[in-house]
Design a protein around this motif. Structure first.
Motif, PDB file in Angstrom:
ATOM      1  N   SER A  75      20.224  79.800  46.533  1.00  0.00           N
ATOM      2  CA  SER A  75      20.628  78.495  46.008  1.00  0.00           C
ATOM      3  C   SER A  75      21.765  77.886  46.818  1.00  0.00           C
ATOM      4  O   SER A  75      21.950  76.667  46.819  1.00  0.00           O
ATOM      5  CB  SER A  75      21.047  78.625  44.538  1.00  0.00           C
ATOM      6  N   GLU A  76      22.527  78.742  47.538  1.00  0.00           N
ATOM      7  CA  GLU A  76      23.605  78.237  48.399  1.00  0.00           C
ATOM      8  C   GLU A  76      23.102  77.891  49.800  1.00  0.00           C
ATOM      9  O   GLU A  76      23.879  77.451  50.647  1.00  0.00           O
ATOM     10  CB  GLU A  76      24.729  79.276  48.520  1.00  0.00           C
ATOM     11  N   LYS A  78      21.683  80.129  51.918  1.00  0.00           N
ATOM     12  CA  LYS A  78      21.736  81.252  52.844  1.00  0.00           C
ATOM     13  C   LYS A  78      20.345  81.881  52.990  1.00  0.00           C
ATOM     14  O   LYS A  78      19.674  82.138  51.994  1.00  0.00           O
ATOM     15  CB  LYS A  78      22.728  82.308  52.354  1.00  0.00           C
ATOM     16  N   ASN A 159      30.496  84.096  49.345  1.00  0.00           N
ATOM     17  CA  ASN A 159      31.279  83.064  48.664  1.00  0.00           C
ATOM     18  C   ASN A 159      32.452  82.592  49.518  1.00  0.00           C
ATOM     19  O   ASN A 159      33.600  82.518  49.069  1.00  0.00           O
ATOM     20  CB  ASN A 159      31.802  83.593  47.317  1.00  0.00           C
TER      21      ASN A 159
END
Length: 210
Positions: A75-76, A78, A159
């Protein structure tokens, strides 16, 4: 085939693909099942360059492993392999794509074409306590290495804070290839990373070694 560079060492491997072939030739280099799925995916990209980059990454991955692997995204944004067999990192610049794989832990790689833009934005990523050195009397190469290294560490970290000024490179004199240390100040751990690098005629390449 346009495999430009390849390196394997201690559970980490990376490679660079020079994008020279047309799309149909790239497709022919994939196994049949991946070729069919890729043909269905390509129309979602409007830019010819993005099609080339996307497909070249898949061809490069297949050439590295000689196995059919599917790249998916968190979702980020990656990338990761659907079977979780390796950690993966991907980068591209004009004319080239790069892929790094690790069987041990998260990995980062970045490739940056030579260009003057890094001078205009250097205050966004160079810290007051960092000293950038020239390569062959050209400061652009040094600035590119700093930018590329911080991109690489950003990809490696979980993160990660997007502020590149929270990453500090230890002083080094650029050579054709080598390593240097990067300290992160974005987390409580303040981890020290080792970054490998190469300077090619028209780009720099950096990758994490731990």
């Amino acid at each position: 085939m346009a495999l430009y560079l390849q390196h394997r060492e201690d559970g980490i491997q990376w490679a660079v693909w020079k994008m020279e072939e047309p799309l149909d030739v790239l497709l022919s280099l994939l196994p049949n099942t991946r070729k069919i799925s890729s043909e269905k995916e390509l129309p979602r990209f409007t830019s010819e360059r993005r099609k080339m980059e996307w497909l070249s990454v898949r061809v490069l991955l297949y050439s590295m492993l000689q196995e059919d692997k599917e790249i998916v995204y968190s979702s980020e944004g990656k990338p990761f392999l659907s079977d979780h067999s390796f950690y993966i990192s991907i980068s591209h610049t004009k004319g080239y794509v790069a892929v790094a794989l690790s069987s041990l832990n998260s990995v980062g790689i970045d490739i940056e074409q030579y260009g003057q833009r890094v001078h205009r934005v250097s205050d966004r990523y160079i810290r007051p306590d960092e000293q950038v050195e020239s390569y062959q009397e050209d400061l652009t190469w040094g600035l590119l290495l700093y930018w590329s290294a911080k991109e690489t560490i950003f990809k490696r970290m979980e993160n990660a804070d997007a502020d590149f000024r929270k990453l500090r490179l230890a002083h080094f004199i650029p050579q054709v290839e080598g390593t240097f240390q990067v300290q992160e100040f974005a987390t409580q751990q303040q981890k020290l990373y080792t970054v490998g690098y190469r300077i090619e005629p028209d780009f720099v390449l950096t990758w994490t070694e731990n």
